[in-house]
Write a protein that holds these residues in place. Structure first.
Motif, PDB file in Angstrom:
ATOM      1  N   ILE A   1      -2.401  -5.702  -7.590  1.00 46.80           N
ATOM      2  CA  ILE A   1      -0.928  -5.058  -7.803  1.00 46.80           C
ATOM      3  C   ILE A   1      -0.761  -5.307  -9.220  1.00 46.80           C
ATOM      4  O   ILE A   1      -0.676  -6.112  -9.780  1.00 46.80           O
ATOM      5  N   GLU A   2      -0.760  -3.906  -9.888  1.00 55.42           N
ATOM      6  CA  GLU A   2      -0.221  -4.101 -11.596  1.00 55.42           C
ATOM      7  C   GLU A   2       1.138  -4.473 -11.813  1.00 55.42           C
ATOM      8  O   GLU A   2       1.953  -4.640 -10.828  1.00 55.42           O
ATOM      9  N   ASP A   3       1.455  -4.475 -13.178  1.00 52.70           N
ATOM     10  CA  ASP A   3       2.422  -5.123 -13.445  1.00 52.70           C
ATOM     11  C   ASP A   3       3.963  -4.051 -13.225  1.00 52.70           C
ATOM     12  O   ASP A   3       3.672  -2.843 -12.929  1.00 52.70           O
ATOM     13  N   ASN A   4       4.872  -5.011 -12.905  1.00 52.30           N
ATOM     14  CA  ASN A   4       6.202  -4.191 -12.709  1.00 52.30           C
ATOM     15  C   ASN A   4       6.234  -3.485 -11.378  1.00 52.30           C
ATOM     16  O   ASN A   4       6.936  -2.200 -11.546  1.00 52.30           O
ATOM     17  N   VAL A   5       5.627  -3.813 -10.414  1.00 50.47           N
ATOM     18  CA  VAL A   5       5.697  -3.126  -9.161  1.00 50.47           C
ATOM     19  C   VAL A   5       6.650  -3.826  -7.958  1.00 50.47           C
ATOM     20  O   VAL A   5       6.622  -5.201  -8.114  1.00 50.47           O
ATOM     21  N   THR A   6       7.145  -2.967  -7.237  1.00 47.68           N
ATOM     22  CA  THR A   6       8.186  -3.657  -6.243  1.00 47.68           C
ATOM     23  C   THR A   6       7.720  -3.052  -4.993  1.00 47.68           C
ATOM     24  O   THR A   6       7.327  -1.889  -4.576  1.00 47.68           O
ATOM     25  N   VAL A   7       7.611  -4.061  -3.955  1.00 47.94           N
ATOM     26  CA  VAL A   7       7.284  -3.673  -2.761  1.00 47.94           C
ATOM     27  C   VAL A   7       8.074  -4.143  -1.720  1.00 47.94           C
ATOM     28  O   VAL A   7       8.437  -5.281  -1.521  1.00 47.94           O
ATOM     29  N   TYR A   8       8.741  -3.012  -0.921  1.00 47.79           N
ATOM     30  CA  TYR A   8       9.879  -3.304   0.011  1.00 47.79           C
ATOM     31  C   TYR A   8       9.352  -3.839   1.209  1.00 47.79           C
ATOM     32  O   TYR A   8       8.140  -3.850   1.901  1.00 47.79           O
ATOM     33  N   SER A   9      10.257  -4.313   2.255  1.00 44.03           N
ATOM     34  CA  SER A   9       9.997  -5.114   3.256  1.00 44.03           C
ATOM     35  C   SER A   9       8.997  -4.449   4.442  1.00 44.03           C
ATOM     36  O   SER A   9       9.086  -3.209   4.518  1.00 44.03           O
ATOM     37  N   ASN A  10       8.241  -5.313   5.110  1.00 44.97           N
ATOM     38  CA  ASN A  10       7.351  -4.764   6.099  1.00 44.97           C
ATOM     39  C   ASN A  10       6.204  -3.889   5.844  1.00 44.97           C
ATOM     40  O   ASN A  10       5.818  -3.048   6.557  1.00 44.97           O
ATOM     41  N   SER A  11       6.009  -3.580   4.390  1.00 48.61           N
ATOM     42  CA  SER A  11       5.162  -2.771   4.141  1.00 48.61           C
ATOM     43  C   SER A  11       3.616  -3.605   3.997  1.00 48.61           C
ATOM     44  O   SER A  11       3.445  -4.578   3.543  1.00 48.61           O
ATOM     45  N   SER A  12       2.287  -2.901   4.395  1.00 48.21           N
ATOM     46  CA  SER A  12       1.174  -3.366   4.212  1.00 48.21           C
ATOM     47  C   SER A  12       0.353  -2.880   3.285  1.00 48.21           C
ATOM     48  O   SER A  12       0.115  -1.619   3.497  1.00 48.21           O
ATOM     49  N   ILE A  13      -0.333  -3.268   2.335  1.00 47.48           N
ATOM     50  CA  ILE A  13      -1.240  -2.792   1.495  1.00 47.48           C
ATOM     51  C   ILE A  13      -2.401  -3.525   1.566  1.00 47.48           C
ATOM     52  O   ILE A  13      -2.651  -4.705   1.382  1.00 47.48           O
ATOM     53  N   LEU A  14      -3.449  -2.630   2.106  1.00 51.13           N
ATOM     54  CA  LEU A  14      -4.736  -3.193   2.503  1.00 51.13           C
ATOM     55  C   LEU A  14      -5.915  -2.660   1.774  1.00 51.13           C
ATOM     56  O   LEU A  14      -5.835  -1.491   1.720  1.00 51.13           O
ATOM     57  N   GLY A  15      -6.945  -3.741   1.757  1.00 50.89           N
ATOM     58  CA  GLY A  15      -8.231  -3.176   1.069  1.00 50.89           C
ATOM     59  C   GLY A  15      -8.197  -3.376  -0.509  1.00 50.89           C
ATOM     60  O   GLY A  15      -7.253  -3.782  -1.158  1.00 50.89           O
ATOM     61  N   ARG A  16      -9.268  -3.341  -1.180  1.00 51.61           N
ATOM     62  CA  ARG A  16      -9.588  -3.565  -2.504  1.00 51.61           C
ATOM     63  C   ARG A  16      -9.037  -2.176  -3.180  1.00 51.61           C
ATOM     64  O   ARG A  16      -9.797  -1.148  -3.841  1.00 51.61           O
ATOM     65  N   ILE A  17      -7.681  -1.658  -3.162  1.00 49.07           N
ATOM     66  CA  ILE A  17      -7.162  -0.945  -3.776  1.00 49.07           C
ATOM     67  C   ILE A  17      -6.306  -1.032  -4.883  1.00 49.07           C
ATOM     68  O   ILE A  17      -5.940  -2.295  -5.224  1.00 49.07           O
ATOM     69  N   ILE A  18      -5.770  -0.261  -5.747  1.00 44.88           N
ATOM     70  CA  ILE A  18      -4.839  -0.517  -7.075  1.00 44.88           C
ATOM     71  C   ILE A  18      -3.670   0.122  -6.901  1.00 44.88           C
ATOM     72  O   ILE A  18      -3.542   1.366  -6.797  1.00 44.88           O
ATOM     73  N   VAL A  19      -2.699  -0.450  -6.924  1.00 47.13           N
ATOM     74  CA  VAL A  19      -1.085  -0.050  -6.910  1.00 47.13           C
ATOM     75  C   VAL A  19      -0.734  -0.133  -8.344  1.00 47.13           C
ATOM     76  O   VAL A  19      -0.704  -1.100  -9.028  1.00 47.13           O
ATOM     77  N   GLY A  20      -0.516   1.000  -9.242  1.00 49.84           N
ATOM     78  CA  GLY A  20      -0.587   1.293 -10.652  1.00 49.84           C
ATOM     79  C   GLY A  20       0.792   0.558 -11.062  1.00 49.84           C
ATOM     80  O   GLY A  20       1.661   0.635 -10.443  1.00 49.84           O
ATOM     81  N   HIS A  21       0.746   0.397 -12.050  1.00 48.46           N
ATOM     82  CA  HIS A  21       2.018  -0.384 -12.589  1.00 48.46           C
ATOM     83  C   HIS A  21       3.265   0.448 -12.496  1.00 48.46           C
ATOM     84  O   HIS A  21       3.270   1.634 -12.531  1.00 48.46           O
ATOM     85  N   ASP A  22       4.556  -0.133 -12.565  1.00 49.92           N
ATOM     86  CA  ASP A  22       5.651   0.488 -12.527  1.00 49.92           C
ATOM     87  C   ASP A  22       5.724   1.265 -11.320  1.00 49.92           C
ATOM     88  O   ASP A  22       6.555   2.170 -11.124  1.00 49.92           O
ATOM     89  N   SER A  23       5.126   0.955 -10.185  1.00 49.51           N
ATOM     90  CA  SER A  23       5.453   1.657  -8.827  1.00 49.51           C
ATOM     91  C   SER A  23       6.245   1.079  -7.871  1.00 49.51           C
ATOM     92  O   SER A  23       6.599   0.036  -7.994  1.00 49.51           O
TER      93      SER A  23
END
Length: 302
Positions: free
Chosen positions: A246-268
């Protein structure tokens, strides 16, 4: 049961329980070492809190000289208690004799003491992030005293420091204590940057190889987990990177599942109730599809 039957039952039960099964033998140290003490580990965390947040967890001192003396006493006590538990952990996890474990443990405890100023700095950034993200927080003191995320992060940042020093067992016990207390489950191997905020927190899970950048906010029920496992020839799971970045400045809201060796880009921003198993570029907005409004009759469709 009469008195004689009760006595015989007690003796027989004690006899059965005192035997050592094959499963118990697998859990015992091969060199006769003692198990680490969970009560002692709880005391260690209490001392860490008193050192990192001295005005909150040691009674508070208006005179800086007394404050410094109190912190000094606690740091010395922390080194002593931690050395003892590290020695047990090392002996439990190796074939070293007790004297060799003791020699190593004092040095490793010193390494942790050296990390304390950085642990404090990071925790203060977490306090700031939580305060800035929650309009319900009236002041910083409220965050330190009452928010489960700060309790969990104090445990995690302590455990992560011990984990980086290569100390076995203790880091996992520490984070699982926080898990029991707060419902927030952070593996000590995860890497989490500064200004990390967890809102509410219940049900948050962060896996061992997850990497979380700076200024990241997670809401309750978020999972940073593995999608699947690789196995060796004997069928045992292989410990390889398997959790998200999970890169910088990311917000993940309730009950979400982020799975595996993936990248969530910054400011997402990842919306609530999302199942994400592929990488997304910076500044992404991942939202749930519009709900389908369907009527059900007499329970049909349930």
């Amino acid at each position: 049961m009469n008195a004689k039957d009760i006595e015989e039952t007690l003796l027989r039960t004690a006899e059965l329980l005192s035997g050592s099964s094959e499963e118990e033998q697998r859990m015992k140290p091969c060199n006769g070492a003692m198990y680490p003490s969970v009560d002692a580990i709880k005391e260690i965390i209490s001392i860490v809190k008193a050192v990192v947040f001295p005005d909150f967890f040691d009674g508070g001192y208006s005179n800086m000289k007394f404050r410094g003396h109190s912190i000094g006493v606690n740091v010395e006590k922390l080194h002593s208690r931690l050395s003892s538990e590290i020695s047990k952990a090392i002996c439990f996890d190796s074939d070293l004799i007790r004297s060799e474990c003791g020699d190593r443990s004092s040095s490793l405890a010193g390494g942790f003491i050296r990390d304390l100023p950085e642990i404090k700095r990071l925790l203060l950034t977490d306090v700031t992030a939580i305060f800035n993200n929650d309009p319900a927080a009236d002041n910083f003191a409220e965050v330190v005293l009452s928010y489960p995320a700060i309790n969990a992060m104090t445990h995690y940042r302590t455990a992560h420091s011990l984990h980086k020093l290569g100390i076995p067992i203790l880091p996992r016990v520490i984070t699982e204590l926080a898990h029991s207390l707060t419902g927030i489950d952070i593996n000590p191997g995860a890497e989490i940057g500064e200004y990390f905020a967890i809102d509410h927190g219940t049900g948050v899970v962060i896996g061992e190889t997850a990497i979380v950048g700076n200024h990241v906010t997670l809401y309750q029920g978020v999972t940073l987990g593995a999608k699947n496992f690789s196995y060796d020839n004997e069928g045992h799971p292989v410990n390889i990177p398997r959790h998200p970045i999970i890169e910088d400045n990311v917000t993940v809201y309730s009950n979400s599942s982020i799975l595996g060796r993936i990248i969530v880009g910054h400011d997402s921003v990842i919306g609530g109730n999302i199942w994400l198993t592929h990488s997304v570029p910076p500044e992404s907005r991942i939202l749930q599809r519009k709900a389908i409004d369907t009527a059900f009759t007499d329970g049909l469709g349930i």
